[in-house]
Write a protein that holds these residues in place. Structure first.
Motif, PDB file in Angstrom:
ATOM      1  N   TYR B  43      24.628  71.130  -6.570  1.00  0.00           N
ATOM      2  CA  TYR B  43      23.673  72.207  -6.299  1.00  0.00           C
ATOM      3  C   TYR B  43      23.102  72.025  -4.899  1.00  0.00           C
ATOM      4  CZ  TYR B  43      24.055  73.127 -11.252  1.00  0.00           C
ATOM      5  OH  TYR B  43      24.551  73.433 -12.487  1.00  0.00           O
ATOM      6  N   SER B  45      20.243  71.505  -3.938  1.00  0.00           N
ATOM      7  CA  SER B  45      19.284  70.405  -3.791  1.00  0.00           C
ATOM      8  C   SER B  45      19.960  69.038  -3.906  1.00  0.00           C
ATOM      9  CB  SER B  45      18.177  70.537  -4.843  1.00  0.00           C
ATOM     10  OG  SER B  45      18.728  70.615  -6.143  1.00  0.00           O
ATOM     11  N   ASP B  46      21.250  69.017  -4.215  1.00  0.00           N
ATOM     12  CA  ASP B  46      21.963  67.743  -4.334  1.00  0.00           C
ATOM     13  C   ASP B  46      22.638  67.322  -3.022  1.00  0.00           C
ATOM     14  OD1 ASP B  46      21.299  68.002  -6.984  1.00  0.00           O
ATOM     15  OD2 ASP B  46      23.295  68.656  -7.621  1.00  0.00           O
ATOM     16  N   MET B  47      22.583  68.188  -2.025  1.00  0.00           N
ATOM     17  CA  MET B  47      23.280  67.908  -0.769  1.00  0.00           C
ATOM     18  C   MET B  47      22.678  66.663  -0.113  1.00  0.00           C
ATOM     19  SD  MET B  47      25.514  70.160  -0.411  1.00  0.00           S
ATOM     20  CE  MET B  47      25.840  71.005  -1.909  1.00  0.00           C
ATOM     21  N   TRP B  48      23.522  65.933   0.512  1.00  0.00           N
ATOM     22  CA  TRP B  48      23.075  64.696   1.144  1.00  0.00           C
ATOM     23  C   TRP B  48      23.943  64.462   2.365  1.00  0.00           C
ATOM     24  CZ3 TRP B  48      24.957  59.901   2.491  1.00  0.00           C
ATOM     25  CH2 TRP B  48      24.004  58.883   2.697  1.00  0.00           C
ATOM     26  N   TRP B  54      14.200  65.383   6.442  1.00  0.00           N
ATOM     27  CA  TRP B  54      13.625  66.253   5.417  1.00  0.00           C
ATOM     28  C   TRP B  54      12.701  67.266   6.079  1.00  0.00           C
ATOM     29  CZ3 TRP B  54      14.542  66.062   0.093  1.00  0.00           C
ATOM     30  CH2 TRP B  54      15.371  65.017  -0.326  1.00  0.00           C
ATOM     31  N   HIS B 126      11.484  61.098   5.872  1.00  0.00           N
ATOM     32  CA  HIS B 126      11.285  60.969   4.426  1.00  0.00           C
ATOM     33  C   HIS B 126      10.397  62.139   4.008  1.00  0.00           C
ATOM     34  CE1 HIS B 126       9.702  59.408   0.596  1.00  0.00           C
ATOM     35  NE2 HIS B 126      10.724  58.577   0.578  1.00  0.00           N
ATOM     36  N   PRO B 127      10.596  62.653   2.817  1.00  0.00           N
ATOM     37  CA  PRO B 127       9.763  63.793   2.416  1.00  0.00           C
ATOM     38  C   PRO B 127       8.267  63.489   2.486  1.00  0.00           C
ATOM     39  CG  PRO B 127      11.296  63.152   0.629  1.00  0.00           C
ATOM     40  CD  PRO B 127      11.633  62.338   1.834  1.00  0.00           C
ATOM     41  N   GLU B 128       7.893  62.261   2.161  1.00  0.00           N
ATOM     42  CA  GLU B 128       6.468  61.935   2.201  1.00  0.00           C
ATOM     43  C   GLU B 128       5.953  61.913   3.642  1.00  0.00           C
ATOM     44  OE1 GLU B 128       4.149  61.929   0.221  1.00  0.00           O
ATOM     45  OE2 GLU B 128       2.565  60.594   0.937  1.00  0.00           O
ATOM     46  N   PRO B 216      15.398  74.812  -7.622  1.00  0.00           N
ATOM     47  CA  PRO B 216      14.474  75.264  -6.585  1.00  0.00           C
ATOM     48  C   PRO B 216      15.201  75.640  -5.288  1.00  0.00           C
ATOM     49  CG  PRO B 216      14.414  72.879  -6.761  1.00  0.00           C
ATOM     50  CD  PRO B 216      15.285  73.372  -7.882  1.00  0.00           C
ATOM     51  N   LEU B 220      20.927  72.392   2.924  1.00  0.00           N
ATOM     52  CA  LEU B 220      21.148  71.410   3.976  1.00  0.00           C
ATOM     53  C   LEU B 220      21.756  72.119   5.185  1.00  0.00           C
ATOM     54  CD1 LEU B 220      21.362  68.308   4.765  1.00  0.00           C
ATOM     55  CD2 LEU B 220      23.702  68.438   3.897  1.00  0.00           C
ATOM     56  N   LYS B 291      17.480  68.614   5.409  1.00  0.00           N
ATOM     57  CA  LYS B 291      17.463  69.073   4.012  1.00  0.00           C
ATOM     58  C   LYS B 291      16.058  69.549   3.677  1.00  0.00           C
ATOM     59  CE  LYS B 291      18.184  67.232  -0.696  1.00  0.00           C
ATOM     60  NZ  LYS B 291      18.967  66.273  -1.484  1.00  0.00           N
ATOM     61  N   VAL B 293      13.934  70.931   0.262  1.00  0.00           N
ATOM     62  CA  VAL B 293      13.899  71.212  -1.174  1.00  0.00           C
ATOM     63  C   VAL B 293      12.466  71.575  -1.539  1.00  0.00           C
ATOM     64  CG1 VAL B 293      14.318  70.325  -3.497  1.00  0.00           C
ATOM     65  CG2 VAL B 293      15.722  69.511  -1.600  1.00  0.00           C
ATOM     66  N   TYR B 294      12.270  72.789  -2.019  1.00  0.00           N
ATOM     67  CA  TYR B 294      10.931  73.143  -2.497  1.00  0.00           C
ATOM     68  C   TYR B 294      10.667  72.423  -3.808  1.00  0.00           C
ATOM     69  CZ  TYR B 294      10.960  77.282   0.633  1.00  0.00           C
ATOM     70  OH  TYR B 294      10.998  78.129   1.691  1.00  0.00           O
ATOM     71  N   ASN B 295       9.408  72.085  -4.050  1.00  0.00           N
ATOM     72  CA  ASN B 295       9.069  71.690  -5.409  1.00  0.00           C
ATOM     73  C   ASN B 295       8.643  72.950  -6.168  1.00  0.00           C
ATOM     74  OD1 ASN B 295       6.381  72.201  -4.827  1.00  0.00           O
ATOM     75  ND2 ASN B 295       5.817  70.056  -4.607  1.00  0.00           N
TER      76      ASN B 295
ATOM     77  N   ARG C  28      18.566  60.359  -7.407  1.00  0.00           N
ATOM     78  CA  ARG C  28      19.208  61.460  -6.691  1.00  0.00           C
ATOM     79  C   ARG C  28      19.470  61.137  -5.226  1.00  0.00           C
ATOM     80  NH1 ARG C  28      19.288  66.411  -8.335  1.00  0.00           N
ATOM     81  NH2 ARG C  28      18.715  67.203  -6.275  1.00  0.00           N
ATOM     82  N   PRO C  34      22.999  62.639  -8.515  1.00  0.00           N
ATOM     83  CA  PRO C  34      22.155  63.839  -8.551  1.00  0.00           C
ATOM     84  C   PRO C  34      22.226  64.597  -9.874  1.00  0.00           C
ATOM     85  CG  PRO C  34      24.188  64.320  -7.401  1.00  0.00           C
ATOM     86  CD  PRO C  34      24.281  62.885  -7.852  1.00  0.00           C
ATOM     87  N   GLU C  41       9.529  68.849 -11.590  1.00  0.00           N
ATOM     88  CA  GLU C  41       8.853  67.612 -11.182  1.00  0.00           C
ATOM     89  C   GLU C  41       7.441  67.505 -11.719  1.00  0.00           C
ATOM     90  OE1 GLU C  41      10.173  66.176  -7.076  1.00  0.00           O
ATOM     91  OE2 GLU C  41      10.600  68.322  -7.013  1.00  0.00           O
ATOM     92  N   LEU C 102      29.259  61.709  -3.593  1.00  0.00           N
ATOM     93  CA  LEU C 102      28.662  62.992  -3.227  1.00  0.00           C
ATOM     94  C   LEU C 102      29.586  63.802  -2.341  1.00  0.00           C
ATOM     95  CD1 LEU C 102      24.896  63.043  -2.422  1.00  0.00           C
ATOM     96  CD2 LEU C 102      26.262  64.605  -3.795  1.00  0.00           C
ATOM     97  N   GLN C 106      30.394  67.638  -2.954  1.00  0.00           N
ATOM     98  CA  GLN C 106      29.718  68.558  -2.061  1.00  0.00           C
ATOM     99  C   GLN C 106      30.326  69.946  -2.045  1.00  0.00           C
ATOM    100  OE1 GLN C 106      28.626  67.204   2.049  1.00  0.00           O
ATOM    101  NE2 GLN C 106      26.947  66.541   0.801  1.00  0.00           N
TER     102      GLN C 106
END
Lengths: 295, 797, 196
Positions: B43, B45-48, B54, B126-128, B216, B220, B291, B293-295, C28, C34, C41, C102, C106
């Protein structure tokens, strides 16, 4: 953010004493939502998962000592006889996945008026065992909730267990939500009959700034039951008594309008649940009394 | 090889039942099923990507404000932060986008118009880190008064949501805060009213529904060496995104290469852009993959919702139950930006009379600009709101006339040949009366199913696990509804799709490859494309290529149109491939057998056969090492715009009909509802994949159920702020809220459509909601003029 | 911080984990798994359901640090987990299936015939039943539902409809209306009982 991983209860108390702002995390079902949604960034997370004893319970003579982290699923499956009200309430908590993680300690720590365990604890009668490096104390449940999402814990204290009176009569729990599963309470009601003391206790959730008992309703009902000799004769409670009890329960609410419901609906619904749970428990009590009489 | 010439000299009769397996009409299984059940399906949101950053969006905390200043310096100074961008950092002068016209800022410039509007974007390691940096951006807002409904929006001194409008609707509206207005006028309502023996009026309110897809918004963006960008994204229409994205980036479209990644549901909510441009901007600015990704909280602000509506309806009927007239006014709240609102208005107006014969009609539909969240496409698209109102009216009118509610509908039901209020004749089957008959004829579920030997099973009662009733206060009710939805894009839109089909021999077997840009959002288009290729090309092996922008547009996965239009394109391309394959066959083998020249030839089970069933050749032998490939656009018959003043015109290409019967049990004291059963009958023309068709009907029905009893985005009328952007307080049905849903599928072919099929996805969402409401009214005796209905409405609290 | 735990039978180590990260994020974004999904969440949708020491939980609500030394099973390991359960202890090859690359995942491309039984990938009965019953549409809820349904069938091999609904009430699906999911679980239960 720091992640503290005490391996024992003593270590946990020491950590909490050293870092009073540390947020305890056990099931994570409240704390992690706040972290995921960026509502909260505690300086320290204090993981309680490694303290095995918090997952244990002991059934004593008069009460059950329930470890703070005993998951709701275990309460439902193992303590239905001893704690029927709490078992019913546990069954209404969120989803199976959440019930596998969350426990009463978390409900008490968060002290949200919508916590499902509160009405059952109030109705059954309970004491919260809290401890710090300074020592241990037991807080009566009636004194535990001090404000919206506030409780009587001191900054260095952790909840270790809850001592809940074993049921000696029927108990019920009802919760209104706008979905048939996995829903936060619009309002909730717990009721327990205590035949030995010939009293009835109640608990109301989500209809006041804190979980509350409907004390005037309890007093009215206790008197009415006594007066009519109901505990002995096992008669059906008259509709007028049930109605007045329900009205007094509704009157004990001090609700607000919010996204989940209106204040007037909450009051109304608490009244309906009070009447129904009284009917269910009393019918059950009469049934038991009749059986015992026959035996 | 001995087999090489064998079929040529000795024609064999194809035995009965030797049609190619897995073709249309069969319930073949999803080609992506295995990947989806093993967790390997990727999906968005699984892209990496190695070294990816982020992205984070800073959104407005208020609904309407002037932006006095933005200070990003502190955010930029954070370790791990690679970029912070605001309106001033946009690379070109194209700084707006939009589905119909570009009124939506990529990032707010000087002003925000709704709660949650994007103001700045951040890229970090990092998302944070990105969240903390976004929190350090200092934005000074000066709040402005909000407009939130028709009266505040059209007041003489109302603040204008968009000043100096230049869009092509602006000239036709009476107030700049009216986005679009469409009247539909036919016959003489005043005269018809005088013939009515009964008149029923009603004012209805429809709440704001969210698509609430589970995956969500996410994707990417990977910067490319050629200065372009590769975007992996979940969307409903790749090429529409591309048209909006590329100019903002200042790139030619061929340098923005888009690939559809796994889409976790859509339901209209992915027609508009969400994070696409933001991710590309950050990727191009930082030179690193980004990347986003919405929460779930952000997702509620990240896409448009279904328009809430106020609907004013007046119907008349004669003593013998014939409808005389309809006067209706439908006010849709479009929120702060246009999105698809104009088309939603067109649907609400043109379908506002429902599937009934009414000769005298005066309908006005309009959409407002307000400071509420932007609204646009959601399954049912304007027809849903109208259906809620006209079906409530039908029950009221039937009661007044004194007729059975279903029989009253059947008496007035449209059929093939009926003239729509737009003047357009219904030129394919319209089995409205039959659908109602069928759904009524289904056996009713037994009463008091919740009673068991051990007492009441609360799971089967209103309130469910919450243990609110053991049967007290519980009353059963039954309700019916039927609806009409257009299929495909209407009002003169050039609605086409493109398919590329290749046929070749791989590993000694003929294989077809289908490549389209169709967004598979869960509906099963990929399954159907393979079925079409098997049917048309007589192959077993079909490869479905990933959807991307390396092939022509497929149009949107919306409007119940993909099986019709992209399915049609695949069928068409397959037919062209077949012709080319047969040409090769004639060239190679035509002299061996006269049938090559004289018979109608088909491809079945890997062979060329005559329509009489004679095998002429193996496809393997025809093709050898040649491959045949065709890419071709395909369009359905054209439509035309509705007249601005009268709404007359050949606006729709096809209609879709479904009817529901709802059985509910209501705890009348607590106002809690348990839907016991939701039966549906729908005409689908031709069920290409029956299992998928039923899945669409049940899924659409359930979204309608949610709209009836629980789903609503609550917006504070004073502040225009969203009050419940979470799955804790925006509730969608769980498995314990959802009843059994028997489905009766009719297949009356539409001669205009490929295989006679009719779009399926949306119609069940229309009639489900009013059927549930009708059942609740039936149980409670309450009027209930709004949906969703909440416990306080049922208890008068 | 560093976290060591077992995923699908295989020891895993995650480094530089931010203390606020969830198990879901670590699976993930750090371990290339993933399959558990990020729909809400907030513990409301069940799409991130995994088994933690055997118990189904929402991995979004488990802090990464809490899984130190514990065992996690995700949808990626479900087929192997089910296989070992069927084989019984000691009898079968216990090598866990490798984590999904992945890169492979992909860009998916569907080949050949449809998702039929026994084609290539080994699936657990409940996974196969979801495919066969048409219980998969967009598929975003599917991994969580599979983990939850598999665990229910382990506890209760002959569930009533009400039992199934209760056990799956923590898993939201927006596409199917749950009817095909009910069919899938009934099918898996039936096949399971035939196999015994």
């Amino acid at each position: 953010m720091d992640f503290l991983r005490p391996g024992s209860w003593e270590e946990a108390l020491a950590a909490k004493a050293e870092h009073p702002t540390a947020v305890p995390i056990a099931g994570g079902t409240d704390v992690m939502v706040e972290i995921n949604f960026d509502h909260r960034r505690p300086e320290y997370l204090l993981d309680l998962n490694r303290i095995g004893e918090l997952n244990d319970w002991e059934v004593g003579e008069d009460s059950v000592r329930l470890g703070a982290s005993v998951p709701y699923t275990s309460i439902m499956e193992n303590l239905r006889a001893e704690l029927p009200g709490l078992a019913l309430a546990s069954h209404t908590v969120a989803s199976p996945q959440i019930r596998n993680r969350g426990g009463v300690g978390g409900n008490l720590g968060t002290a949200s008026p919508a916590g499902d365990a509160h009405p059952a604890l109030l109705a059954a009668g309970a004491e919260v065992e809290v401890e710090s490096v300074r020592g241990s104390r037991r807080i009566p449940i009636d004194d535990f909730y001090t404000g919206v999402k506030r409780n009587a814990l001191a900054a260095d204290e952790l909840i270790r267990a809850v001592h809940i009176k074993k049921a000696e009569g029927p108990q019920q729990f009802s919760k209104v939500g706008t979905r048939n599963a996995m829903v936060i309470a619009v309002c909730a009601f717990g009721l327990a009959l205590h035949p030995s003391s010939r009293t009835v206790r109640t608990g109301i959730g989500s209809a006041a700034p804190t979980p509350v008992r409907a004390k005037a309703a309890e007093e009215f009902l206790n008197a009415a039951l006594e007066e009519g000799g109901f505990w002995d004769n096992g008669k059906i409670i008259t509709p007028s008594v049930a109605k007045q009890f329900a009205d007094l329960c509704a009157a004990a609410c001090n609700p607000i309008d919010d996204v989940r419901g209106t204040a007037s609906y909450r009051r109304h619904a608490v009244g309906i649940m009070a009447r129904r749970t009284l009917t269910w428990t009393w019918e059950s009590y009469r049934g038991t009394a009749a059986t015992e009489g026959a035996a | 090889m001995a087999g090489n010439n064998a079929p040529l000299g000795t024609p064999t009769k194809v035995t009965q039942g030797s049609q190619t397996k897995g073709g249309i009409g069969e319930s073949t299984l999803r080609p992506d099923g295995t990947l989806k059940v093993t967790g390997e399906f990727a999906y968005s949101s699984d892209m990496w990507h190695e070294d990816m950053l982020w992205g984070q969006i800073l959104r407005s905390p208020v609904a309407h404000a002037e932006i006095v200043s933005i200070d990003t310096s502190e955010a930029l100074a954070q370790a791990g932060v690679y970029a912070v961008m605001t309106y001033d950092d946009l690379p070109t002068d194209v700084r707006h986008y939009g589905l119909e016209f570009p009124d939506t800022p990529v990032l707010a410039r000087g002003r925000v118009r709704h709660h949650g509007e994007p103001v700045a974007i951040v890229a970090a390691d990092h998302p944070e880190t990105a969240r903390r940096a976004a929190a350090k951006i200092k934005v000074e807002y000066r709040e402005l008064p909000v407009v939130t409904d028709e009266s505040t929006a059209t007041a003489p001194d109302a603040p204008l949501i968009h000043e100096n409008r230049t869009d092509h609707y602006a000239a036709h509206v009476t107030h700049p805060n009216i986005l679009h207005r469409q009247p539909i006028i036919r016959g003489d309502v005043e005269e018809a009213r005088s013939r009515a023996d009964f008149i029923v009026t009603g004012e209805y309110t429809f709440g704001m529904q969210d698509q609430a897809f589970l995956g969500p918004e996410s994707g990417l963006a990977v910067p490319a060496e050629d200065g372009g960008v590769d975007l992996y994204i979940a969307t409903q229409w790749l090429h529409s995104d591309l048209r909006q994205i590329a100019p903002v980036l200042g790139l030619p479209e061929e340098k923005v290469r888009m690939t559809l990644s796994g889409v976790g549901g859509a339901f209209g909510g992915r027609e508009d852009l969400s994070m696409q441009i933001h991710a590309c901007l950050l990727a191009l600015r930082t030179g690193k993959p980004v990347k986003i990704v919405y929460n779930r909280f952000e997702s509620f602000f990240g896409h448009v919702h279904r328009h809430p509506a106020k609907l004013f309806y007046e119907h008349g009927a004669t003593k013998d139950g014939k409808l005389t007239h309809l006067k209706a006014r439908i006010v849709l709240d479009g929120g702060a930006y246009a999105s698809a609102s104009p088309a939603v208005v067109g649907n609400a107006a043109s379908l506002g009379a429902g599937p009934y014969v009414i000769d005298d009609v005066d309908i006005e539909a309009l959409a407002l600009y307000t400071n509420n969240p932007p609204c646009g496409a959601m399954r049912g698209f304007g027809a849903v709101q109208a259906c809620f109102a006209y079906e409530a009216q039908m029950d009221k009118l039937a009661d007044k006339v004194g007729m059975d509610r279903v029989e009253f509908r059947r008496l007035n039901a449209m059929e093939q040949g009926t003239i729509m209020p737009t003047g357009q004749p219904v030129d394919s089957p319209a089995p409205v009366a039959e659908l109602l008959r069928r759904v009524k004829a289904m056996p009713l579920p037994p009463e008091r199913q919740w009673e068991s030997s051990e007492g009441a099973d609360v799971r089967q009662l209103p309130g469910g696990l919450s243990n609110t009733t053991h049967g007290e206060g519980v009353v059963r009710g039954v309700g019916y509804a039927v609806g009409i939805k257009n299929v495909g894009f209407s009002e003169g839109f050039d609605d086409y799709s493109t398919a590329r089909v290749r046929m070749e021999v791989v590993g000694g077997e003929p294989v077809a490859t289908v490549h389209t840009a169709m967004a598979e959002v869960g509906q099963g288009g990929v399954t159907v494309h393979a079925q079409i290729a098997r049917t048309e090309l007589g192959v077993t092996q079909v490869t479905i290529q990933p959807a991307d922008t390396q092939v022509g547009s497929a149009g949107s996965t919306s409007a119940s149109r993909q099986t019709y239009v992209t399915g049609g394109a695949v069928k068409n391309a397959c037919e062209l491939v077949r012709e080319r394959v047969l040409e090769i066959g004639r060239r190679k083998f035509g002299t061996y057998h006269p049938a090559w020249a004289t018979a109608e030839l088909l491809l079945e089970v890997g062979k060329v056969v005559t329509d009489g069933g004679e095998v002429l050749a193996d496809l393997v032998d025809v093709l050898e090492d040649e491959s045949v490939e065709v890419e071709e656009e395909w369009r359905h018959r054209p439509t035309e715009p509705f007249d601005r003043h009268t709404g007359q015109g050949f606006g729709h290409v096809q209609y879709s009909f479904a009817a529901h019967r709802a059985v509910v049990e209501v705890d009348t004291e607590l106002g809690l509802v348990k839907v016991i059963e939701l039966a549906c009958a729908q005409d689908v023309g031709k069920a290409l994949n029956p299992l998928s068709v039923v899945g669409q009907i049940q899924g659409g029905t359930t979204q309608g159920l949610g709209m009836a009893v629980m789903e609503e985005i609550l917006v504070d009328p004073k502040t225009a702020k969203v009050r419940n952007p979470s799955f804790t307080d925006y509730l969608i049905p769980t498995i314990l809220d959802t009843p059994t849903m028997p489905v009766d599928v009719l297949e009356l072919a539409d001669a205009h459509a490929p295989y006679g099929l009719r779009g399926v996805g949306e119609a069940p969402t229309l009639s489900s909601t009013p059927a549930v409401l009708a059942a609740i009214r039936n149980a409670t005796g309450l009027e209930l003029n709004r949906t969703p209905v909440r416990p306080e409405h049922l208890t008068g609290m | 911080m560093r976290v060591n735990f077992t995923v699908n039978g295989r020891p895993q180590e995650a480094d530089d984990v931010w203390e606020g990260e969830s198990l879901l994020y670590v699976l993930r974004e750090r371990l290339g798994l993933p399959g558990a999904k990020n729909a809400c969440e907030q513990g409301e949708c069940g799409s991130c359901t995994v088994r933690l020491d055997g118990v189904p939980v929402c991995s979004c609500l488990v802090a990464a640090g809490q899984v130190e030394g514990r065992e996690v099973v995700t949808v990626e390991g479900l087929a192997e987990y089910a296989r070992q359960r069927t084989c019984g202890s000691g009898k079968c090859d216990t090598s866990a299936k490798g984590a999904t690359s992945l890169d492979d995942a992909q860009r998916w491309s569907a080949h050949g015939t449809d998702s039929q039984t026994g084609e290539g990938t080994e699936l657990s009965p409940v996974q196969q039943a979801f495919i066969d019953a048409g219980a998969v549409q967009c598929g975003f809820c599917t991994p969580g539902l599979l983990v939850a349904a598999d665990e229910m069938l382990e506890r209760n091999p002959t569930p009533t409809d009400a039992d199934i609904r209760e056990a799956l009430s923590g898993n939201l699906c927006r596409c199917t209306g749950y009817e095909t999911i009910m069919n899938a679980v009934r099918l898996a239960a039936a096949r399971q009982s035939e196999a015994v």
